[in-house]
Design a protein around this motif. Structure first.
Motif, mmCIF file in Angstrom:
data_model
loop_
_atom_site.group_PDB
_atom_site.id
_atom_site.type_symbol
_atom_site.label_atom_id
_atom_site.label_comp_id
_atom_site.label_asym_id
_atom_site.label_seq_id
_atom_site.Cartn_x
_atom_site.Cartn_y
_atom_site.Cartn_z
ATOM 1 N N VAL A 1 53.130 29.082 77.671
ATOM 2 C CA VAL A 1 52.020 29.461 77.112
ATOM 3 C C VAL A 1 51.533 28.257 76.577
ATOM 4 N N ALA A 2 51.736 27.185 76.637
ATOM 5 C CA ALA A 2 51.101 25.971 76.590
ATOM 6 C C ALA A 2 49.890 25.521 77.251
ATOM 7 N N HIS A 3 49.871 26.158 78.492
ATOM 8 C CA HIS A 3 48.499 25.650 79.510
ATOM 9 C C HIS A 3 47.670 27.287 78.800
ATOM 10 N N LEU B 1 50.653 17.414 77.828
ATOM 11 C CA LEU B 1 48.544 18.168 78.125
ATOM 12 C C LEU B 1 47.690 17.987 77.577
ATOM 13 N N SER B 2 48.374 17.558 75.887
ATOM 14 C CA SER B 2 47.474 17.481 75.041
ATOM 15 C C SER B 2 47.921 15.712 74.112
ATOM 16 N N ALA B 3 47.211 14.864 73.613
ATOM 17 C CA ALA B 3 47.405 13.460 73.081
ATOM 18 C C ALA B 3 47.156 14.599 71.378
ATOM 19 N N ASP B 4 46.025 15.148 71.532
ATOM 20 C CA ASP B 4 45.311 15.396 70.245
ATOM 21 C C ASP B 4 46.144 16.120 68.978
ATOM 22 N N LEU C 1 46.060 25.857 75.201
ATOM 23 C CA LEU C 1 44.774 24.674 75.692
ATOM 24 C C LEU C 1 43.812 24.970 77.151
ATOM 25 N N GLY C 2 43.376 26.618 77.059
ATOM 26 C CA GLY C 2 42.943 26.748 77.590
ATOM 27 C C GLY C 2 42.471 27.217 79.304
ATOM 28 N N LYS C 3 43.770 26.865 79.773
ATOM 29 C CA LYS C 3 44.004 27.093 81.777
ATOM 30 C C LYS C 3 44.550 28.526 81.452
#
Length: 449
Positions: free
Chosen positions: A302-304, A22-25, A307-309
């Motif tokens: 939990v990952a979503h 979901l995130s490369a950063d 990351l704000g979703k």
């Protein structure tokens, strides 16, 4: 943003992988004292039995982690400072975080038995437990297993594979009767004994006796019997591994208390997997569910959220599967050991005593509530659709061929089940012919509409 994950089991690793997808950063660090790399915990028994090598139960190659920029750190977290957002480990090096996921898993239960800390007394949960079992099996003449759950039956099969005699102590009057209905529990009693396992029901562990060298030499049971052994497997369930959270301010009961978003009371701290305790579990689900697939689902969820979703944790209808030596077990929906008021069940057992089908339904509406299968496979998606749709029992029976798993290779037992239903109710049902995979897919598609 630095996201630290305590634990490299299915929950923690799923969270790490999903975060990276979901995130490369974000910066991701997975911390574990158990193993260098993630492994399939459910496959530990097959390493001992010689079916798989250790490297075979590591789903990812060693280069996977660096390629996906997931840092692995081997250390044991000893305390958490949630105010300073800092982890303190046995390496002495503090680890700061912006967001924290606790996925510390379970630990085998110990109930203060005298001698429980002797050498040769272990559970079956971790890599270290497997290593201890390997070491303890060299020259082993006999073993005692304490506790009648799924881990206990796995350990019994492991020792049995090496022709090591086993005495199996189960405090209940029938194996796993807190979960299995009486007929299925009795089936497993018979099957365990058919394998040559000395199953002792209504028998508890009272004390573990040393041999004078710091190793186990015998056990004393609740009946006063002394049983000589060189290894004791403690498999009387597991409990959340949360001892290191003392003084952290993170709220706990049996596990780490989390809301529907898997967040704890501490800012930016989440908990998932075996160690998490839902404050408000969905109907038909438990607050703590130490099973593989719920850990995976929590990791994705939990990952979503981090990351704000924002997504609430929705595990759906309960299901599980296991194996009792040669008998496969599947459950979909609610099949209690004792039927609740307003519930009934249709039960059929094969004459060989190693296969059975149980369907639980509502007596008033006839809606199917759950399936219990021994030695027979049904399609998960089909059973789930019937339960979700509150499908009447007779409709399910008429179309039961939809649920058959690979009917080209496995026998079908619908005719015998329908005959049992007819005998019990006096009602005749015309079952439909074998259904193709295409028919199954059409059914699933239409039930989603």
């Amino acid at each position: 943003m630095h996201i630290a994950i305590i634990g490299n089991g299915i929950s923690g690793i799923t969270a790490a992988r999903t975060l990276r997808q979901l995130s490369a950063d974000c910066q991701i660090t997975v911390i574990s004292a158990e193993s260098d790399y993630f492994f399939s915990r459910t496959a530990l028994m097959y390493v001992y039995m010689g079916h798989l090598r250790w490297k075979d139960i590591q789903p990812y190659e060693d280069w996977f982690w660096e390629k996906n920029r997931i840092q692995l750190k081997k250390a044991r977290i000893q305390s958490i400072d949630t105010q300073a957002k800092t982890l303190h480990s046995d390496s002495g090096e503090p680890i700061s975080y912006d967001k924290l996921i606790i996925a510390s898993g379970s630990q085998p239960n110990k109930f203060g038995w005298p001698g429980q800390d002797l050498s040769g007394v272990h559970g079956l949960y971790s890599k270290q437990d497997l290593e201890a079992m390997e070491k303890g099996s060299v020259g082993l003449q006999s073993a005692v297993i304490v506790g009648g759950g799924l881990i206990g039956i796995e350990m019994a099969e492991m020792f049995h594979s090496r022709h090591i005699p086993v005495v199996f102590l189960v405090r209940e009057p029938s194996f796993w009767n807190v979960t299995l209905p009486a007929e299925e529990s009795d089936m497993i009693n018979r099957h365990i004994r058919e394998q040559g396992i000395d199953l002792r029901l209504n028998t508890e562990l009272k004390e573990i006796i040393g041999d004078g060298t710091g190793k186990v030499g015998a056990v004393i049971t609740s009946t006063g019997e002394r049983i000589s052994c060189g290894y004791v497997g403690l498999t009387a369930g597991v409990s959340p591994n949360i001892g290191f959270l003392q003084g952290s301010g993170i709220a706990t009961q049996r596990g780490i208390l989390v809301d529907a978003y898997l967040q704890t009371n501490a800012p930016d701290v989440y908990a998932i997997g075996d160690c998490a305790e839902l404050q408000q579990p969905n109907p038909g689900r438990r607050a703590i569910e130490p099973v593989w697939y719920t850990g995976r689902m929590m990791g994705e969820n939990v990952a979503h959220n981090i990351l704000g979703k924002k997504i609430t944790y929705q595990p759906g209808i309960w299901f599980n599967s296991a194996k009792f030596f040669d008998i496969e077990y599947q459950i979909y929906g609610q099949v209690p050991a004792q039927l609740k008021a307003g519930e009934a069940s249709l039960y059929w057992e094969h004459p060989d005593g190693k296969k059975s089908i149980r369907i639980v339904y509502d007596q008033t509406t006839s809606a199917v509530l759950g399936f219990n299968l021994m030695g027979i496979r049904y399609r998960h998606e089909v059973c789930e659709r019937w339960i979700q749709g509150k499908t009447p029992l007779e409709n399910v029976l008429q179309n039961l061929s939809l649920a058959n798993f690979d009917p080209e290779f496995f026998p079908e037992y619908e005719a015998a089940l329908l005959e049992k239903y007819s005998t019990e109710t006096g009602r005749k049902i015309q079952r439909r012919a074998k259904r193709s995979l295409r028919s199954v897919l059409q059914f699933l598609k239409s039930s989603q509409a």
